[in-house]
Enzyme design. Sequence first.
Site, short mmCIF file in Angstrom:
data_model
loop_
_atom_site.label_atom_id
_atom_site.label_comp_id
_atom_site.label_asym_id
_atom_site.label_seq_id
_atom_site.Cartn_x
_atom_site.Cartn_y
_atom_site.Cartn_z
N SER A 1 -56.54 -65.09 -34.90
CA SER A 1 -56.61 -65.20 -33.44
C SER A 1 -56.70 -66.67 -33.06
O SER A 1 -57.19 -67.50 -33.83
CB SER A 1 -57.87 -64.47 -32.96
OG SER A 1 -58.18 -64.83 -31.63
N TYR B 1 -67.11 -63.79 -33.66
CA TYR B 1 -65.68 -63.45 -33.70
C TYR B 1 -64.85 -64.69 -34.06
O TYR B 1 -64.00 -64.66 -34.94
CB TYR B 1 -65.24 -62.87 -32.36
CG TYR B 1 -63.79 -62.42 -32.32
CD1 TYR B 1 -63.40 -61.21 -32.91
CD2 TYR B 1 -62.81 -63.20 -31.73
CE1 TYR B 1 -62.07 -60.80 -32.89
CE2 TYR B 1 -61.47 -62.80 -31.71
CZ TYR B 1 -61.11 -61.60 -32.29
OH TYR B 1 -59.79 -61.20 -32.28
N1 LIG Z 1 -55.61 -57.73 -28.63
C1 LIG Z 1 -55.76 -59.05 -28.63
O1 LIG Z 1 -55.72 -59.72 -27.60
C2 LIG Z 1 -55.98 -59.76 -29.94
C3 LIG Z 1 -56.00 -61.18 -29.93
C4 LIG Z 1 -56.20 -61.85 -31.13
C5 LIG Z 1 -56.36 -61.15 -32.30
N2 LIG Z 1 -56.35 -59.77 -32.28
C6 LIG Z 1 -56.56 -59.07 -33.54
O2 LIG Z 1 -55.58 -58.07 -33.71
C7 LIG Z 1 -56.08 -57.07 -34.62
C8 LIG Z 1 -55.73 -55.69 -34.10
O3 LIG Z 1 -56.46 -55.41 -32.92
P1 LIG Z 1 -55.84 -54.70 -31.63
O4 LIG Z 1 -55.78 -55.73 -30.57
O5 LIG Z 1 -54.63 -53.94 -31.98
O6 LIG Z 1 -57.06 -53.75 -31.22
P2 LIG Z 1 -57.29 -52.17 -31.33
O7 LIG Z 1 -56.21 -51.43 -30.61
O8 LIG Z 1 -58.70 -51.95 -30.91
O9 LIG Z 1 -57.12 -51.88 -32.88
C9 LIG Z 1 -58.13 -52.17 -33.82
C10 LIG Z 1 -57.87 -51.31 -35.03
O10 LIG Z 1 -58.85 -51.64 -36.02
C11 LIG Z 1 -59.35 -50.42 -36.56
N3 LIG Z 1 -60.71 -50.59 -37.08
C12 LIG Z 1 -61.79 -51.09 -36.45
N4 LIG Z 1 -62.87 -51.02 -37.26
C13 LIG Z 1 -62.44 -50.48 -38.42
C14 LIG Z 1 -63.08 -50.12 -39.65
N5 LIG Z 1 -64.40 -50.33 -39.85
N6 LIG Z 1 -62.33 -49.55 -40.64
C15 LIG Z 1 -61.00 -49.33 -40.45
N7 LIG Z 1 -60.35 -49.64 -39.32
C16 LIG Z 1 -61.06 -50.20 -38.31
C17 LIG Z 1 -59.31 -49.44 -35.40
O11 LIG Z 1 -59.19 -48.09 -35.88
P3 LIG Z 1 -60.38 -47.01 -35.95
O12 LIG Z 1 -61.27 -47.22 -34.77
O13 LIG Z 1 -59.64 -45.71 -35.97
O14 LIG Z 1 -61.06 -47.28 -37.27
C18 LIG Z 1 -57.99 -49.82 -34.73
O15 LIG Z 1 -56.92 -49.13 -35.33
C19 LIG Z 1 -57.58 -57.36 -34.77
O16 LIG Z 1 -57.81 -58.00 -36.00
C20 LIG Z 1 -57.87 -58.31 -33.62
O17 LIG Z 1 -58.97 -59.15 -33.88
C21 LIG Z 1 -56.16 -59.06 -31.13
#
Ligand SMILES: NC(=O)c1ccc[n+]([C@@H]2O[C@H](COP(=O)([O-])OP(=O)(O)OC[C@H]3O[C@@H](n4cnc5c(N)ncnc54)[C@H](OP(=O)(O)O)[C@@H]3O)[C@@H](O)[C@H]2O)c1
Length: 267
Positions: A132, A152
């Site tokens: 990120s 984070y």
């Molecule tokens: N969205 C943004 O603006 C943004 C910006 C920078 C970086 N990111 C990064 O992008 C990545 C994906 O996030 P997203 O934005 O797509 O959010 P999201 O839709 O909330 O997806 C997060 C995923 O992580 C899984 N997860 C969380 N805890 C877990 C655990 N203990 N074991 C296994 N799976 C787990 C969740 O599935 P379950 O709940 O089913 O386990 C979900 O599938 C993350 O690493 C996040 O930090 C996102």
Amino acid sequence: MGFSDYRTALVTGASSGIGAATVRRLCAEGMEVHALARDARRLARLSAETGCRVCEIDVNDLGAVKQLAALVAFDILINNAGQSRRGTILEMAPDDVDTLVDVNLRAVLHLTRLIVPGMASRDRGHVVNISSIAGHYAFGENATTFNSSVAYHATKAGIHSLSQQLRVDLYGTRVRVTEISLGRVATSIFQNQNAVENPDARFVAGFETLQSEDIADAIAFAVGAPTPMNVAMIEVIPTFQVVGGLQFARRSEAAPVQDMTTGADNA
Ligand SMILES: NC(=O)c1ccc[n+]([C@@H]2O[C@H](COP(=O)([O-])OP(=O)(O)OC[C@H]3O[C@@H](n4cnc5c(N)ncnc54)[C@H](OP(=O)(O)O)[C@@H]3O)[C@@H](O)[C@H]2O)c1
């Protein structure tokens, strides 16, 4: 091209957002994709749609992750599972610190330790780590109003560092390591914010954010590049989102210095 060298992929955090979009993208490329997350129902729906294999696993369940790594020779590992919390370190709950370190960093280190040696011995593989902009920059916005905490930021900086060093550990092999550093993407990560009223309105609606499919495309670009080419790092941010700023508090705005012996303010 890279895709034709690979057959199997593991995507963590596959039940929603970027992970689910990546599963769709890799399945469309003809990969055997293993979709890992905790939410069995969402994974089952994704499997019905794409044909991916369901791995209903918590990334912190080391036993289950170990079993999976022993079962499948993964060519591609997408370390995407992640959580976020708000709040400065002055007010953060201990459980939140532990969750962020466990999910965002500790699990990635263990998955890497368990899966990458097989790639190295087969001389074929690709690790994609989702980091990120929080891992690269300090945010001027107050962390209490924004979707990030110092923990984070620290875990995502760890992902940057491990990606850099992993390339060194893999020197001389055809295993590629890509870090993809993201700005704001419209996903449910904003829904899971502790005690934020209407997070969608606050972080997503009204903004031209990135979409999960944009990130799946960036991943596909890196993985699909010719094998002699390692796309080491990509930073993807919305056009309307910029990082940068400088704050300099006046002396008059600074907190009064406390006398450590009496607890009284040192005027
Ligand atoms: N969205 C943004 O603006 C943004 C910006 C920078 C970086 N990111 C990064 O992008 C990545 C994906 O996030 P997203 O934005 O797509 O959010 P999201 O839709 O909330 O997806 C997060 C995923 O992580 C899984 N997860 C969380 N805890 C877990 C655990 N203990 N074991 C296994 N799976 C787990 C969740 O599935 P379950 O709940 O089913 O386990 C979900 O599938 C993350 O690493 C996040 O930090 C996102």
